[in-house]
Scaffold this motif. Structure first.
Motif, PDB file in Angstrom:
ATOM      1  N   HIS A  34       0.848  -1.241   0.119  1.00  0.00           N
ATOM      2  CA  HIS A  34       0.019  -0.083  -0.068  1.00  0.00           C
ATOM      3  C   HIS A  34       0.882   1.247   0.062  1.00  0.00           C
ATOM      4  CE1 HIS A  34      -3.365  -2.699   0.494  1.00  0.00           C
ATOM      5  NE2 HIS A  34      -2.977  -3.098   1.802  1.00  0.00           N
ATOM      6  N   PHE A  35       1.477   1.558  -1.270  1.00  0.00           N
ATOM      7  CA  PHE A  35       2.577   2.608  -1.195  1.00  0.00           C
ATOM      8  C   PHE A  35       1.948   3.923  -1.151  1.00  0.00           C
ATOM      9  CE2 PHE A  35       4.173  -1.046  -3.877  1.00  0.00           C
ATOM     10  CZ  PHE A  35       5.225  -1.267  -3.151  1.00  0.00           C
ATOM     11  N   LYS A  36       0.622   4.115  -1.288  1.00  0.00           N
ATOM     12  CA  LYS A  36       0.017   5.578  -1.463  1.00  0.00           C
ATOM     13  C   LYS A  36       0.116   5.825   0.332  1.00  0.00           C
ATOM     14  CE  LYS A  36      -3.982   8.206  -2.191  1.00  0.00           C
ATOM     15  NZ  LYS A  36      -4.042   8.673  -0.786  1.00  0.00           N
ATOM     16  N   PHE A  37      -0.447   4.905   1.053  1.00  0.00           N
ATOM     17  CA  PHE A  37      -0.455   5.131   2.564  1.00  0.00           C
ATOM     18  C   PHE A  37       1.077   5.035   3.142  1.00  0.00           C
ATOM     19  CE2 PHE A  37      -4.452   2.681   1.446  1.00  0.00           C
ATOM     20  CZ  PHE A  37      -5.356   3.747   1.742  1.00  0.00           C
ATOM     21  N   ALA A  38       1.860   4.167   2.520  1.00  0.00           N
ATOM     22  CA  ALA A  38       3.257   4.463   3.199  1.00  0.00           C
ATOM     23  C   ALA A  38       3.892   5.736   2.714  1.00  0.00           C
ATOM     24  CB  ALA A  38       3.965   3.175   2.466  1.00  0.00           C
ATOM     25  N   LEU A  39       3.609   6.277   1.554  1.00  0.00           N
ATOM     26  CA  LEU A  39       4.115   7.656   1.216  1.00  0.00           C
ATOM     27  C   LEU A  39       3.590   8.611   2.217  1.00  0.00           C
ATOM     28  CD1 LEU A  39       5.786   9.251  -0.611  1.00  0.00           C
ATOM     29  CD2 LEU A  39       3.946   9.524  -2.322  1.00  0.00           C
ATOM     30  N   ASP A  40       2.372   8.490   2.451  1.00  0.00           N
ATOM     31  CA  ASP A  40       1.900   9.560   3.158  1.00  0.00           C
ATOM     32  C   ASP A  40       2.316   9.566   4.525  1.00  0.00           C
ATOM     33  OD1 ASP A  40      -0.408  11.307   3.570  1.00  0.00           O
ATOM     34  OD2 ASP A  40      -1.376   9.943   5.033  1.00  0.00           O
ATOM     35  N   HIS A  41       2.622   8.381   5.146  1.00  0.00           N
ATOM     36  CA  HIS A  41       3.033   8.339   6.319  1.00  0.00           C
ATOM     37  C   HIS A  41       4.637   8.625   6.300  1.00  0.00           C
ATOM     38  CE1 HIS A  41      -0.107   6.833   8.981  1.00  0.00           C
ATOM     39  NE2 HIS A  41      -0.428   5.646   7.848  1.00  0.00           N
ATOM     40  N   ALA A  42       5.222   8.540   5.398  1.00  0.00           N
ATOM     41  CA  ALA A  42       6.537   8.800   5.304  1.00  0.00           C
ATOM     42  C   ALA A  42       6.805  10.370   5.255  1.00  0.00           C
ATOM     43  CB  ALA A  42       7.407   8.373   3.994  1.00  0.00           C
ATOM     44  N   GLU A  43       5.793  11.094   4.434  1.00  0.00           N
ATOM     45  CA  GLU A  43       5.744  12.554   4.137  1.00  0.00           C
ATOM     46  C   GLU A  43       5.548  13.098   5.845  1.00  0.00           C
ATOM     47  OE1 GLU A  43       2.956  13.611   1.506  1.00  0.00           O
ATOM     48  OE2 GLU A  43       4.473  13.113  -0.083  1.00  0.00           O
ATOM     49  N   LYS A  44       4.421  12.464   6.545  1.00  0.00           N
ATOM     50  CA  LYS A  44       4.205  13.146   7.698  1.00  0.00           C
ATOM     51  C   LYS A  44       5.451  12.982   8.730  1.00  0.00           C
ATOM     52  CE  LYS A  44      -0.715  12.532   7.204  1.00  0.00           C
ATOM     53  NZ  LYS A  44      -2.071  11.780   8.025  1.00  0.00           N
ATOM     54  N   LEU A  45       6.064  11.620   8.656  1.00  0.00           N
ATOM     55  CA  LEU A  45       7.226  11.537   9.525  1.00  0.00           C
ATOM     56  C   LEU A  45       8.296  12.350   8.983  1.00  0.00           C
ATOM     57  CD1 LEU A  45       8.733   9.742  11.544  1.00  0.00           C
ATOM     58  CD2 LEU A  45       9.672   8.158   9.431  1.00  0.00           C
ATOM     59  N   HIS A  46       8.313  12.991   7.728  1.00  0.00           N
ATOM     60  CA  HIS A  46       9.428  13.873   7.462  1.00  0.00           C
ATOM     61  C   HIS A  46       9.063  15.097   7.999  1.00  0.00           C
ATOM     62  CE1 HIS A  46      12.467  15.582   4.868  1.00  0.00           C
ATOM     63  NE2 HIS A  46      11.377  16.458   4.356  1.00  0.00           N
ATOM     64  N   GLU A  47       7.870  15.646   7.870  1.00  0.00           N
ATOM     65  CA  GLU A  47       7.257  16.826   8.285  1.00  0.00           C
ATOM     66  C   GLU A  47       7.534  16.975   9.920  1.00  0.00           C
ATOM     67  OE1 GLU A  47       3.292  17.358   7.314  1.00  0.00           O
ATOM     68  OE2 GLU A  47       3.873  17.629   5.199  1.00  0.00           O
ATOM     69  N   LEU A  48       7.157  15.835  10.418  1.00  0.00           N
ATOM     70  CA  LEU A  48       7.508  15.823  11.949  1.00  0.00           C
ATOM     71  C   LEU A  48       8.986  16.123  12.429  1.00  0.00           C
ATOM     72  CD1 LEU A  48       6.183  15.402  14.788  1.00  0.00           C
ATOM     73  CD2 LEU A  48       6.318  12.744  14.186  1.00  0.00           C
ATOM     74  N   THR A  49       9.482  15.221  11.542  1.00  0.00           N
ATOM     75  CA  THR A  49      11.362  15.295  11.917  1.00  0.00           C
ATOM     76  C   THR A  49      11.597  16.864  11.658  1.00  0.00           C
ATOM     77  OG1 THR A  49      11.296  12.856  11.111  1.00  0.00           O
ATOM     78  CG2 THR A  49      13.391  14.291  11.122  1.00  0.00           C
ATOM     79  N   LEU A  50      11.243  17.132  10.440  1.00  0.00           N
ATOM     80  CA  LEU A  50      11.701  18.765  10.269  1.00  0.00           C
ATOM     81  C   LEU A  50      11.283  19.639  11.462  1.00  0.00           C
ATOM     82  CD1 LEU A  50      11.072  19.095   6.255  1.00  0.00           C
ATOM     83  CD2 LEU A  50      13.275  19.013   7.708  1.00  0.00           C
ATOM     84  N   ARG A  51      10.177  19.575  11.886  1.00  0.00           N
ATOM     85  CA  ARG A  51       9.580  20.509  12.886  1.00  0.00           C
ATOM     86  C   ARG A  51      10.497  20.062  14.222  1.00  0.00           C
ATOM     87  NH1 ARG A  51       4.181  18.674  13.427  1.00  0.00           N
ATOM     88  NH2 ARG A  51       4.629  17.629  15.321  1.00  0.00           N
TER      89      ARG A  51
END
Length: 260
Positions: A34-51
């Motif tokens: 489920h790459f779409k969901f995986a990408l969504d969580h990866a992006e959120k993880l990235h945003e969280l990491t940046l924050r």
């Protein structure tokens, strides 16, 4: 279960748990294709990491600024302390210069006015005698006339050295002016003071005056007076001065004691 945890309204207050959930969900969705969901969580993880990185960087910056401000304050305090110390040392040096004869390095009249009352109080409190000795170089004018004023200055400087070596910590040696000096003996009987004056005569006459000027010989005359109870300072020192002139009349290079 993990998706339900993400719906917790207080999840934002726990960045560490939020990070673990997004990372775990991203990996699980990726393993299931489920790459779409995986990408969504990866992006959120990235945003969280940046924050979190920005927050950490901001916190570190504030800590660094606080550290620098503390260091600056410490340096300012140290500088103020050093400046105060320099001013104190400078004031002490000026005070010492104001109370020291520059030629003989002995205390001057101003120092006598400041130190003599303390010696008198100590002698009174301890019921001890206090003796004053007026010391005058014999025929000093002849030294200047025969050898020059520069030699005369060296003679006076040598007298400062001789007197400094002759006194104890409880005594006071002062240059009154010209070739005249005053010794105040604290914690000394009249007999002890007279012996100290005799030793001073020997020290002056036995000094290597040839090193100052070839053929030069110097002696001193001394008038000694013991302070009477309740006697005014001026009267006491005047008696010592009168005894000094008696020593001059009696042939110089001698000690005369004033009657009490």
């Amino acid at each position: 279960m993990m998706v339900a945890q993400l719906a917790d309204p207080f999840i934002e207050d726990d960045p560490a748990r939020l990070t673990r959930l997004h990372r775990a969900l991203g990996e699980m969705y990726k393993e299931r294709g489920h790459f779409k969901f995986a990408l969504d969580h990866a992006e959120k993880l990235h945003e969280l990491t940046l924050r979190l990185t920005r927050q950490t960087a901001g916190l570190q910056s504030r800590m660094l600024i606080n550290t620098l401000e503390i260091e600056q304050a410490r340096h300012e305090t140290e500088r103020s302390q050093l400046e105060a110390q320099v001013l104190r040392i400078r004031a002490e040096k000026l005070d010492q210069q104001a109370h020291t004869d520059p030629l003989t390095l002995l205390p001057n009249r101003r120092a006598l006015d400041r130190q003599l009352p303390a010696l008198m109080r100590r002698a009174h409190d301890r019921a001890q005698p206090l003796c004053a000795a007026m010391v005058d170089l014999d025929h000093f004018k002849r030294v200047n006339d025969a050898h020059g004023h520069a030699t005369g200055d060296r003679v006076l400087a040598a007298m400062g050295t001789i007197l400094t070596a002759a006194i104890r910590d409880s005594d006071l040696a002062v240059r009154l002016g010209g070739e005249e000096f005053l010794l105040v003996f604290g914690d000394a009987t009249p007999a002890d003071a007279a012996k100290a004056c005799e030793r001073l005569l020997d020290a002056v006459s036995g000094f290597r005056w040839d090193d100052v000027a070839p053929g030069l010989r110097c002696t001193v005359s001394i008038g000694l007076a013991v302070r009477n109870t309740g006697e005014r300072t001026a009267h006491w020192l005047a008696r010592a001065d009168k005894a000094l002139y008696e020593a001059k009349r009696a042939g110089r290079n001698r000690v005369e004691s004033a009657p009490q």
